[in-house]
Design a protein around this motif. Structure first.
Motif, PDB file in Angstrom:
ATOM      1  N   LEU A  95      -3.444   4.962   7.819  1.00  0.00           N
ATOM      2  CA  LEU A  95      -2.348   5.266   6.907  1.00  0.00           C
ATOM      3  C   LEU A  95      -2.318   6.747   6.566  1.00  0.00           C
ATOM      4  O   LEU A  95      -1.247   7.362   6.497  1.00  0.00           O
ATOM      5  N   HIS A  96      -3.487   7.340   6.368  1.00  0.00           N
ATOM      6  CA  HIS A  96      -3.516   8.775   6.063  1.00  0.00           C
ATOM      7  C   HIS A  96      -3.225   9.613   7.309  1.00  0.00           C
ATOM      8  O   HIS A  96      -2.408  10.534   7.258  1.00  0.00           O
ATOM      9  N   SER A 132      -6.986   2.069   6.225  1.00  0.00           N
ATOM     10  CA  SER A 132      -6.881   3.172   5.260  1.00  0.00           C
ATOM     11  C   SER A 132      -6.890   4.517   5.975  1.00  0.00           C
ATOM     12  O   SER A 132      -6.152   5.434   5.603  1.00  0.00           O
ATOM     13  N   SER A 190      -7.595  -0.003  -2.651  1.00  0.00           N
ATOM     14  CA  SER A 190      -6.468  -0.927  -2.832  1.00  0.00           C
ATOM     15  C   SER A 190      -6.577  -2.130  -1.903  1.00  0.00           C
ATOM     16  O   SER A 190      -6.282  -3.266  -2.303  1.00  0.00           O
ATOM     17  N   HIS A 233       1.200   8.071   6.590  1.00  0.00           N
ATOM     18  CA  HIS A 233       1.690   6.812   6.001  1.00  0.00           C
ATOM     19  C   HIS A 233       2.580   6.051   6.984  1.00  0.00           C
ATOM     20  O   HIS A 233       3.657   5.574   6.618  1.00  0.00           O
ATOM     21  N   GLU A 285      -7.073  10.324  -0.813  1.00  0.00           N
ATOM     22  CA  GLU A 285      -6.049   9.356  -0.430  1.00  0.00           C
ATOM     23  C   GLU A 285      -6.642   8.232   0.416  1.00  0.00           C
ATOM     24  O   GLU A 285      -6.303   7.053   0.227  1.00  0.00           O
ATOM     25  N   TYR A 340      -6.534   4.245  -0.630  1.00  0.00           N
ATOM     26  CA  TYR A 340      -6.055   3.163   0.227  1.00  0.00           C
ATOM     27  C   TYR A 340      -7.145   2.101   0.419  1.00  0.00           C
ATOM     28  O   TYR A 340      -6.888   0.896   0.338  1.00  0.00           O
ATOM     29  N   LEU A 381       0.828  -1.206   0.000  1.00  0.00           N
ATOM     30  CA  LEU A 381       0.000   0.000   0.000  1.00  0.00           C
ATOM     31  C   LEU A 381       0.865   1.259   0.000  1.00  0.00           C
ATOM     32  O   LEU A 381       0.562   2.243  -0.691  1.00  0.00           O
TER      33      LEU A 381
END
Length: 453
Positions: free
Chosen positions: A308-309, A305, A445, A313, A438, A442, A245
């Motif tokens: 991660l943002h 997700s 994905s 990250h 974003e 994520y 990712l």
């Protein structure tokens, strides 16, 4: 695979069977004894039929320098069984023999050949055992035990979590049971009635047929033990998934996204989370997701997700900005969110994977978890498990959407009703649409990787 000490690390050129491996000048020291999932180490066979494993980005080891372990060989995977006879006095439970065996085990597992820091930690546990044996009564306080098994270095927590111990349970025997006689004999008279009532209320084992005899029972870490004996989850968060990712295999939690000054300060201020071991992070994350019942495929896909943002990250556990914009007089919602004094903004700025913000929220999480992040707000940013816990707690209890589907702050409920609505989840996490594209990318994905509709 388990890594051997003192073995060479290699660099790889080429691909597939045409791969060539050249020994580097460095050898394994710090990661000696570390256990890694073989299939996550990108195994490659060369023209001679030897298998090579990538133990960390760009660093490879030969099959002869590792032990190949098997999923159900629990002893080789670090699980230890300790046993203690029944005690006649629960006030002496911290003096039981298995406590010493546990500390000796920790000392053995921290290999003295792995470096100065490891030797110091090994000596720490040997000294703890020595103290028990020489202080007259073998006393080990609950606080000392807690810090012993939560030591931040050398994966001590993972070693301790692999101990399966048979001993008397505190859930058996009410206040009249002989095991508690000595305990209450010397107890504060002013608190005796309350304490005995508490003892009677929490006791439950005598009411269950299989336990009513009062024999010792086996205690184990449920997530760690069950994870070892079950097959991999179809929707598993792994190091491999996260690296895919992020589109890189660089270290995580470096603070570099915040600029040179921030990165330097992050490294110095939060050494225990700086470049945190990836596999240890994933283990802690999956453990806490299970504890907070964030276990559905869509629950986990949204959670990851968003994290991660929010964490740039997986690069930071604390907001890049100073936080002064959260001070009273600077933010219209400061007072109602508990930031009543100038300085509360920086003190209670965003921390964690999903960044916990405002004094009010720090107070609520502190009351729920027992982590005193009100007096020491950096406990959220400086201790990785607290960063994860705070984010899971927020997800289940303090999300920004309360009325829709009567969620009352539980983001799982929003997902159960609208499983693909990233905008709704982002509103609950962020209070708006910041970084929506974003977060959506994520999520999409992860869905693709897991084959979700």
């Amino acid at each position: 695979i388990r890594i051997h000490s003192g073995k060479s690390i290699y660099q790889k050129t080429g691909t597939g069977e045409a791969s060539l491996f050249k020994a580097m000048s460095c050898v394994i020291v710090k990661d000696s004894g570390k256990i890694l999932p073989a299939d996550k180490c990108n195994p490659v066979k060369d023209t001679q039929g030897k298998t090579w494993y990538e133990i960390s980005p760009g660093n490879w080891m030969n099959e002869s320098d590792v032990d190949v372990l098997h999923q159900y060989d629990l002893k080789e995977l670090g699980f230890t069984a300790l046993q203690e006879e029944s005690t006649a006095d629960m006030s002496k439970s911290l003096r039981e023999g298995w406590m010493k065996a546990m500390l000796n085990r920790l000392s053995e597992m921290v290999n003295r050949d792995r470096g100065i820091q490891q030797q110091q930690v090994s000596d720490y546990y040997k000294k703890a055992v020595s103290n028990i044996d020489t202080d007259g009564d073998g006393e080990l306080s609950a606080e000392e035990l807690f810090y012993a098994v939560h030591h931040p270095e050398m994966e001590i927590r993972n070693i301790a979590a692999r101990m399966v111990v048979k001993h008397d349970s505190e859930w058996f025997g009410d206040s009249s049971h002989h095991k508690w006689e000595v305990y209450f004999k010397n107890y504060d008279l002013l608190r005796m009635k309350y304490a005995k009532q508490w003892r009677d209320d929490v006791e439950w084992m005598s009411k269950v047929e299989a336990f009513k005899g009062g024999a010792s029972v086996w205690h184990m870490h449920p997530v760690m033990f069950c994870s070892a004996i079950k097959g991999a989850s179809e929707y598993e968060i792994t190091v491999e998934l996260i690296e895919k990712l992020l589109k890189h295999k660089n270290p995580w939690f470096t603070g570099k996204s915040g600029g040179k000054s921030f990165a330097a300060d992050f490294k110095n201020t939060y050494p225990d989370v700086y470049e945190f071991d990836k596999q240890s992070f994933v283990n802690l994350l999956n453990e806490q997701l299970s504890s907070y019942d964030i276990t559905g495929a869509y629950h986990k896909a949204h959670f990851l997700s968003q994290c991660l943002h929010e964490s740039a990250h997986l690069d930071t556990t604390i907001e890049f900005g100073s936080g002064r914009n959260y001070d009273p007089g600077q933010h219209k919602d400061a007072i109602k969110n508990g930031n009543t004094m100038v300085g509360d903004g920086p003190k209670y700025k965003g921390r964690g994977l999903i960044q916990l913000t405002w004094k009010k929220n720090y107070q609520h999480f502190s009351e729920y978890s027992g982590v005193d992040c009100v007096n020491n707000s950096d406990l959220i940013a400086s201790v990785m498990i607290n960063s994860i816990k705070a984010s899971c707690w927020f997800w289940r209890n303090n999300g920004g959407v309360h009325k829709k589907y009567n969620a009352k702050g539980d983001i799982n409920i929003l997902i159960d009703n609208e499983k693909n609505n990233v905008e709704l989840v982002t509103l609950a996490v962020n209070g708006g649409r910041n970084g929506l594209s974003e977060r959506q990318a994520y999520f999409d994905s992860i869905k693709k990787e897991w084959g979700l509709a």
